[in-house]
Design an enzyme around this catalytic site. Structure first.
Site, PDB file in Angstrom:
ATOM      1  N   GLY A   1      -4.336  -3.987   6.206  1.00  0.00           N
ATOM      2  CA  GLY A   1      -3.287  -3.724   7.200  1.00  0.00           C
ATOM      3  C   GLY A   1      -3.521  -2.396   7.890  1.00  0.00           C
TER       4      GLY A   1
ATOM      5  N   LYS B   1      -1.061  -1.079  -4.490  1.00  0.00           N
ATOM      6  CA  LYS B   1      -2.220  -0.254  -4.107  1.00  0.00           C
ATOM      7  C   LYS B   1      -1.740   1.172  -3.903  1.00  0.00           C
ATOM      8  CE  LYS B   1      -4.648   0.113   0.320  1.00  0.00           C
ATOM      9  NZ  LYS B   1      -5.353  -0.665   1.364  1.00  0.00           N
TER      10      LYS B   1
ATOM     11  N   LYS C   1     -10.086  -6.592   8.056  1.00  0.00           N
ATOM     12  CA  LYS C   1      -9.081  -6.256   9.058  1.00  0.00           C
ATOM     13  C   LYS C   1      -9.590  -6.816  10.375  1.00  0.00           C
ATOM     14  CE  LYS C   1      -7.488  -2.000   6.825  1.00  0.00           C
ATOM     15  NZ  LYS C   1      -7.602  -0.520   6.783  1.00  0.00           N
TER      16      LYS C   1
ATOM     17  N   LYS D   1      -2.786   5.002  -2.691  1.00  0.00           N
ATOM     18  CA  LYS D   1      -3.740   5.846  -1.975  1.00  0.00           C
ATOM     19  C   LYS D   1      -4.091   7.040  -2.862  1.00  0.00           C
ATOM     20  CE  LYS D   1      -3.931   3.817   2.097  1.00  0.00           C
ATOM     21  NZ  LYS D   1      -5.175   3.321   2.696  1.00  0.00           N
TER      22      LYS D   1
ATOM     23  N   ASP E   1      -7.008   3.114  -3.247  1.00  0.00           N
ATOM     24  CA  ASP E   1      -7.739   3.196  -1.976  1.00  0.00           C
ATOM     25  C   ASP E   1      -7.970   4.668  -1.652  1.00  0.00           C
ATOM     26  OD1 ASP E   1      -8.817   2.972   0.559  1.00  0.00           O
ATOM     27  OD2 ASP E   1      -7.123   1.886   1.439  1.00  0.00           O
TER      28      ASP E   1
ATOM     29  N   ASP F   1     -13.820  -1.385   2.906  1.00  0.00           N
ATOM     30  CA  ASP F   1     -12.926  -1.496   4.062  1.00  0.00           C
ATOM     31  C   ASP F   1     -13.673  -0.905   5.263  1.00  0.00           C
ATOM     32  OD1 ASP F   1     -10.987  -0.989   6.034  1.00  0.00           O
ATOM     33  OD2 ASP F   1      -9.508  -0.110   4.693  1.00  0.00           O
TER      34      ASP F   1
ATOM     35  N   GLU G   1     -10.993   0.835  -3.502  1.00  0.00           N
ATOM     36  CA  GLU G   1     -11.305   0.569  -2.100  1.00  0.00           C
ATOM     37  C   GLU G   1     -11.925   1.799  -1.449  1.00  0.00           C
ATOM     38  OE1 GLU G   1      -7.846  -0.917  -0.084  1.00  0.00           O
ATOM     39  OE2 GLU G   1      -8.767  -0.849   1.890  1.00  0.00           O
TER      40      GLU G   1
ATOM     41  N   SER H   1       0.867  -1.175   0.000  1.00  0.00           N
ATOM     42  CA  SER H   1       0.000   0.000   0.000  1.00  0.00           C
ATOM     43  C   SER H   1       0.908   1.230   0.000  1.00  0.00           C
ATOM     44  CB  SER H   1      -0.884  -0.027   1.252  1.00  0.00           C
ATOM     45  OG  SER H   1      -1.642   1.156   1.338  1.00  0.00           O
TER      46      SER H   1
HETATM   47  O1  OSB Z   1      -7.219   1.944   4.396  1.00  0.00           O
HETATM   48  O2  OSB Z   1      -6.114   0.159   4.323  1.00  0.00           O
HETATM   49  C1  OSB Z   1      -6.234   1.315   4.710  1.00  0.00           C
HETATM   50  C2  OSB Z   1      -3.033   2.478   6.434  1.00  0.00           C
HETATM   51  C3  OSB Z   1      -3.566   3.294   7.391  1.00  0.00           C
HETATM   52  C4  OSB Z   1      -4.920   3.453   7.453  1.00  0.00           C
HETATM   53  C5  OSB Z   1      -5.757   2.830   6.564  1.00  0.00           C
HETATM   54  C6  OSB Z   1      -5.232   1.994   5.598  1.00  0.00           C
HETATM   55  C7  OSB Z   1      -3.847   1.845   5.518  1.00  0.00           C
HETATM   56  C8  OSB Z   1      -3.177   1.072   4.513  1.00  0.00           C
HETATM   57  C9  OSB Z   1      -1.823   0.516   4.858  1.00  0.00           C
HETATM   58  O3  OSB Z   1      -3.585   0.940   3.391  1.00  0.00           O
HETATM   59  C10 OSB Z   1      -1.830  -0.951   4.997  1.00  0.00           C
HETATM   60  C11 OSB Z   1      -0.536  -1.452   5.587  1.00  0.00           C
HETATM   61  O4  OSB Z   1       0.454  -1.498   4.855  1.00  0.00           O
HETATM   62  O5  OSB Z   1      -0.547  -1.821   6.776  1.00  0.00           O
HETATM   63 MG    MG Z   2      -8.389   0.873   3.071  1.00  0.00          MG
END
Ligand code: OSB
Ligand code: MG
Length: 371
Positions: A290, A161, A262, A163, A188, A238, A213, A135
Site C-alpha cells: 500500500g 507489520k 505495488k 516499521k 518493514d 518491495d 521487508e 502497517s
Molecule cells: O514500504 O510499504 C511501504 C507507507 C508509505 C511508504 C512505504 C510503505 C508504506 C506502508 C503503508 O507500509 C502501507 C499502507 O497502509 O498503505
Molecule cells: Mg515496504
C-alpha cells in the site's frame, strides 16, 4: 475504445494519525488522480507517489508533469481494444512507473466499466474477499507500540507489520512478540540497513517473523541475496522490484522468498499481473502493498489482491485506518480481517464527487480524441 478526454487532478487529505517510516513522517497525503472519459463513462486511476521522493525517485509534482507532458500525448488518437495496450504505448518513456500506472489504472477502470465487468474480474481475479493486514508506523517506545498493536489485533487485522529502523527495531519487536506470541508479525525497514548490519539483523531470526521487508538498499538485489542466505526469516522485496524482469532476476538470485507488489511501483496492473503469474509459477508468495491510497487506489489494490497468486494478507486496510472520510462510497470496510472484493463495474465504488471537489487543489483537462 476511444478515450475522449483525460482530467488530471491534484488533491490533498490529512491522515488520521501521522505515519512514520525509516525515511519520513507523513501527516498528509498529496494525491494525483487521473480521470479518463469515454462515452460519458469515467475511469479513475491514482498515482502512488508521495510529495517528496524519499520512498522512490518519483514524487507527485514530477508525476503530474510526466502524466500531462509525456504520457497523455502518447494516448492521443489511440483506439484501445485492451488496457494492456496502454503499457505498450507508454513504453518509450523509461520508468516513471507511478505516473504510468495512474494513467493505465484509469484506462483499466474505464474499460472494465464499458464491459460492465468488475475490475477484479476484468483482470482475472478469483477471490471474493482478501485477507488484510495493517502497517504500523514507528512509535516512540515499545510500550506505545504494544498498545497500538493491541488495538489492531482487537480490530481483527490478519497480520501486523511494524516499521523498523536502527534504534527502533529489536526492543520494539521483542515487546510485541512477548505480548502476542502467536500473532502473524512482520517488519518493514524501508532500506534502513546495509550488509554491515548482518550480525544485528541475524537477531531478527529469533522473533518468528513472517518476513522482513526491504531491509537493504532500495535499488539492491545482490546484497539481499547474501542476507537471505544468512537468515532463516524470509526476505520480502518491495522497493527493489520495478518490473517483471526485476522479479525474475531477484527470484533467480535467491534475493527474496516473497514479493510485495505495488501497482504504481511496477508501472501498472498489466505488469503487476505478469509478476503475479511468474511468482505463482515459481512458488514465490506475493501480497499487495500500500501507499496510503485514497479509496480509488485502494479499490485497484483490492482488485489485484483478488488474483490467486496473492497468497498473503496485504496492506489494503479499510478506509477508516487512514481517513476521517474517504472519497469513495461506500468506504472500504473490514470484517474479521477480510475485505470484500467489490463486484460492481470497474473499481466497484462510486466516487464521492462533492468530497473530491472539496479536497481538490487543481484540475487540468486534456482532449485525447484526435478525430
Ligand atoms: O514500504 O510499504 C511501504 C507507507 C508509505 C511508504 C512505504 C510503505 C508504506 C506502508 C503503508 O507500509 C502501507 C499502507 O497502509 O498503505
Ligand atoms: Mg515496504
Amino acid at each position: 475504445m476511444i478515450i475522449e478526454k483525460i482530467a488530471v487532478r491534484r488533491a490533498s487529505l490529512n491522515l488520521i494519525t501521522p505515519f512514520t517510516t525509516s525515511f519520513s513522517t507523513q501527516t498528509n497525503r498529496d494525491f494525483l488522480i487521473v480521470e479518463a472519459t469515454s462515452a460519458d463513462i469515467t475511469g479513475y486511476g491514482e498515482c502512488g507517489a508521495f510529495a517528496y521522493p524519499y520512498y522512490s525517485e518519483e514524487y507527485t509534482s514530477g508525476c503530474e508533469l510526466a502524466v500531462t507532458e509525456l504520457l497523455i500525448p502518447l494516448l492521443r488518437g489511440a483506439d484501445i481494444s485492451h488496457p494492456d495496450e496502454v503499457r505498450e504505448r507508454l513504453a518509450p518513456i523509461k520508468r516513471n512507473n507511478m505516473a504510468k500506472a495512474a494513467v493505465e489504472g484509469a484506462v483499466w477502470d474505464l474499460w472494465a466499466k464499458m464491459q460492465g465487468a468488475s475490475l477484479a474480474s476484468a483482470i482475472g481475479g478469483s477471490k471474493h474477499a482478501v485477507d488484510v493486514g495493517i502497517s504500523i508506523g514507528i512509535n516512540d517506545s515499545p510500550t506505545e507500540l504494544v498498545d497500538v498493536v493491541s488495538h489492531a489485533i482487537d480490530e481483527g487485522f490478519a497480520r501486523i507489520k511494524i516499521k523498523i529502523k536502527p534504534g527502533a527495531d529489536l526492543p520494539f519487536l521483542r515487546a510485541v512478540r512477548a505480548e502476542f506470541p502467536d500473532v502473524p508479525l512482520m517488519a518493514d525497514a524501508n532500506n534502513a540497513y546495509n550488509l554491515a548490519d548482518l550480525d544485528h539483523l541475524r537477531q531478527l531470526d529469533t522473533l518468528d517473523l513472517m518476513m522482513i521487508e526491504q531491509p537493504l538498499a532500495h535499488d539492491d538485489i545482490v546484497d539481499h541475496r547474501h542476507l537471505q542466505q544468512a537468515l532463516r526469516t524470509p526476505i520480502c522485496l518491495d522497493e527493489s522490484i520495478h518490473s517483471l524482469s526485476d522479479a525474475r532476476k531477484a527470484i533467480e538470485l535467491g534475493s527474496c522468498r516473497i514479493i510485495n507488489i505495488k501497482i504504481g511501483r511496477v508501472g501498472g496492473i498489466s505488469e503487476a499481473k505478469d509478476i503475479e503469474a511468474l511468482c505463482r509459477e515459481e512458488g514465490i508468495d506475493v501480497w499487495c502493498g500500500g501507499m496510503l491510497e485514497s479509496g480509488i487506489g485502494r479499490a485497484h489494490n483490492l482488485a489485484i489482491a483478488s488474483l490467486p497468486g496473492f497468497t498473503l494478507p496485504g496492506d489494503t486496510a479499510p478506509s477508516a485506518r487512514y481517513w476521517n472520510k474517504d472519497i469513495i462510497i461506500p468506504e472500504v470496510t473490514m470484517n474479521r480481517g477480510c475485505v470484500a472484493v467489490p463486484t460492481g463495474p470497474g473499481i466497484g465504488f462510486a466516487v464521492d464527487h462533492a468530497m473530491l471537489d472539496e479536497i481538490t487543489t487543481g484540475i487540468r483537462e486534456f482532449e485525447v480524441d484526435a478525430r
